[in-house]
Design an enzyme around this catalytic site. Structure first.
Site, short mmCIF file in Angstrom:
data_model
loop_
_atom_site.label_atom_id
_atom_site.label_comp_id
_atom_site.label_asym_id
_atom_site.label_seq_id
_atom_site.Cartn_x
_atom_site.Cartn_y
_atom_site.Cartn_z
N SER A 1 14.17 60.50 38.19
CA SER A 1 14.69 61.82 38.13
C SER A 1 15.66 61.84 39.10
O SER A 1 15.54 61.85 40.23
CB SER A 1 13.76 62.96 38.50
OG SER A 1 14.19 64.12 38.65
N ARG A 2 17.04 61.94 38.67
CA ARG A 2 18.13 61.70 39.62
C ARG A 2 18.36 62.92 40.38
O ARG A 2 19.01 62.93 41.51
CB ARG A 2 19.33 61.32 39.14
CG ARG A 2 19.11 60.01 38.21
CD ARG A 2 20.53 59.24 38.03
NE ARG A 2 20.11 58.07 37.24
CZ ARG A 2 20.19 57.96 35.98
NH1 ARG A 2 20.36 58.94 35.27
NH2 ARG A 2 19.57 56.90 35.13
N VAL A 3 18.09 63.97 40.15
CA VAL A 3 18.49 65.43 40.79
C VAL A 3 17.15 66.25 41.03
O VAL A 3 17.14 67.11 42.06
CB VAL A 3 19.42 66.08 40.02
CG1 VAL A 3 20.74 65.56 40.14
CG2 VAL A 3 19.02 66.68 38.82
#
Ligand code: ATP
Ligand code: MG
Length: 532
Positions: free
Chosen positions: A371-373
């Site tokens: 999950s990048r953010v």
């Protein structure tokens, strides 16, 4: 004789007076209507001649309330995608321009309803009445109107909220082979939004009718339908309808977002959407590219997902979180559509059929999921424990494959494996049973403080249940702090650990198969239990 003539004249006068008035009131106006002619009909597509003024994406009207989108504009012919059954359409039929693009009814009246992408009810209820309509294709919010993702969107699934957290306004892909639990993760997330002030849109594209019926039944049973709009185009619908479904659903969601609400939209699934678009493109004789998909397949998905965002305070602070689902074949995430979607979204939840077979449900492969953010939006109470957890789990997964060979393992390896097995057991969760934040934090704290390591594996479900019951009785003020935006204080952490230790006290193995090492079995005083 004279009298009867006079009467007759009077009757005529009366009759003509009305006509005369009508004629005087009538002012002829010119009603210009551009009409064309259908020259060819194939599955889902019609070719039309004689509408030189038609614009791209314009809605065209065919006889029998059938509509179509002008998608191919050639010099002397238009390729039209039909938004309905083409069975009644024939070459020679008249086509009219409408001068507008496709739009859909939006607003509160749609909540709790099941509709098709044209806004027609499918739940047997009254027709949708809404004064607001939005075009289905809209430009994504401008960069300056966007704000960073800062508020978490709890899925209620421990493994997601702890290790692949999602934030409001994020686009997180759910990807996996068939029947690996993709839809279940999305539905669990919708169900967990009850009382969280989040509205949901579930958009079913090309799914089996039975699968959609099950989803609707689950939502209804868990009181989730009241804050959800279900937009459905079944697998046997015209490809044109499948193609417009996600855009229509997004406009419905966007309307709520622009009103300052937090919205979650699930696209189930975009593989079917891509297939429908490929079918239309091939029928329209556009040149096929990789895997026979047309050249603009990336663009149609990116312009859809770019509409999901977190709007800034100046724009009402609403958010649209998107959970697109993609089905892979034989775990091939490097196929064309999966790679496209992976690059468009802010991370992916990867579901592994191997884990599914082993009964590790939800079958999320933590190593391949990211999950990048969402991490930035994760609650501080989680952040304190998940770093250790991820590392310990990754180490375990690496060593697990060696352990299968039955080689003699040193003590340290056995401790890592035993701990990993307990993490895996704790991250298992049945469907439709979301866990609240305090319950999740209690389990994660107990895990990272290795309180579960002394519990025999076979007793893990009972031990978890005992901890769950204890966590449900945590003081309200403590629960609030765990869900709050402040860092977990030492006192709170110790309070949770003490409760967890008490709950798990009865589950210690008589003969522990894990040899206690300095790392695994630590003294039972709270002060010494802080994670390293
Ligand atoms: P499809 O490819 O057909 O769309 P899918 O990947 O969406 O399938 P689901 O329909 O969500 O998968 O789930 C497949 C099966 O796995 C269902 O029978 C569901 O009940 C079961 N399942 C999913 N998650 C869990 C879970 N956490 N615990 C137990 N069973 C589960
Ligand atoms: Mg599914």
């Amino acid at each position: 004789m004279n009298t009867s003539l006079n009467t007759l004249q009077g009757v005529y006068e009366d009759a003509f007076a009305g006509l005369r008035e009508a004629r005087q009131a009538f002012t002829p106006t010119l009603d210009l209507r551009e009409t064309g002619v259908v020259t060819q009909v194939t599955t889902g597509i019609a070719r039309v001649r004689g509408l030189p003024g038609a614009g791209y994406d314009e809605l065209l009207e065919f006889p029998g309330q059938l509509y179509g989108l002008a998608l191919n504009l050639d010099e002397d012919e238009i390729g039209v995608v039909l938004l309905g059954d083409h069975a009644g359409l024939q070459a020679g039929d008249e086509v009219r321009r409408t001068g507008r693009v496709m739009d859909i009814a939006v607003g509160e009246g749609l909540l709790g309803r099941v509709i098709d992408p044209l806004g027609r009810p499918l739940d047997g209820g009254a027709a949708i009445r809404s004064s607001d309509r939005l075009p289905i294709e809209r430009p994504a919010p401008a960069i300056m109107d966007r704000a960073p993702v800062s508020v978490p969107l709890q899925s209620g699934l421990k493994v997601v909220d702890a290790l692949v957290p999602i934030g409001r306004g994020q686009r997180e892909l759910i990807i996996g082979d068939r029947q690996t639990g993709k839809t279940s993760i999305a539905i669990d997330t919708i169900i967990n939004q009850r009382g969280q002030n989040v509205l949901c849109v579930y958009c079913a594209i090309g799914q089996r009718a039975a699968a959609v019926a099950r989803v609707i039944a689950d939502l209804r049973e868990h009181d989730a339908l009241g804050y959800t709009v279900v937009v459905v185009a079944k697998g046997n619908e015209a490809p044109g309808l499948l193609y417009i479904t996600p855009y229509a659903a997004t406009s419905i969601a966007e309307h709520f977002m622009q009103a300052g609400r937090d919205v979650l939209i699930v696209y189930d699934d975009l593989t079917q959407h891509a297939r429908a678009y490929r079918e239309l493109s091939l029928l329209l004789r556009r040149p096929p590219g990789r895997e026979a998909f047309p050249g603009d397949i990336f663009y149609i998905h990116s312009r859809l997902l770019e509409r999901a965002t977190h709007l800034g305070a100046g724009r009402g602070n609403g958010s649209l979180t998107a959970l697109p689902i993609i089905e892979t074949e034989a775990q091939d995430i490097s196929a064309y559509i999966p790679t496209n979607l992976i690059s468009i979204t802010d991370g992916q939840i990867y579901l592994s059929p191997l884990l599914f077979e082993l009964g590790v449900l939800p079958a999320i492969d933590v190593g391949k999921s990211v999950s990048r953010v969402g991490g930035k939006a994760q609650r501080p109470a989680y952040r304190a424990v998940t770093g250790d957890l991820k590392l310990a789990y990754a180490q375990f997964e690496e060593l697990e494959s060696f352990a299968r060979f039955g080689t003699r393992l040193d003590d340290e390896t056995r401790v890592i494996i035993a701990h990993g097995e307990r993490i895996r057991a704790c991250l298992k969760q049945p469907e439709l049973a979301p866990a609240s934040v305090p319950v999740q934090v209690a389990i994660l704290l107990a895990l990272s403080n290795r309180l579960f390591d002394a519990v025999p594996l076979a007793q893990m479900p009972q031990a978890q249940r005992a901890l769950l019951e204890a966590a449900a009785n945590l003081p309200a003020a403590l629960c609030e702090r765990l869900q709050g935006e402040h860092k977990l204080s030492d006192a709170d952490r110790d309070a949770v650990i003490t409760i967890a230790r008490e709950a798990l006290a009865g589950f210690r193995a008589a003969e522990d198969h894990v040899q206690p090492s300095s790392h695994a079995a630590r003294p039972a005083t709270p002060g010494e239990d802080a994670p390293q």
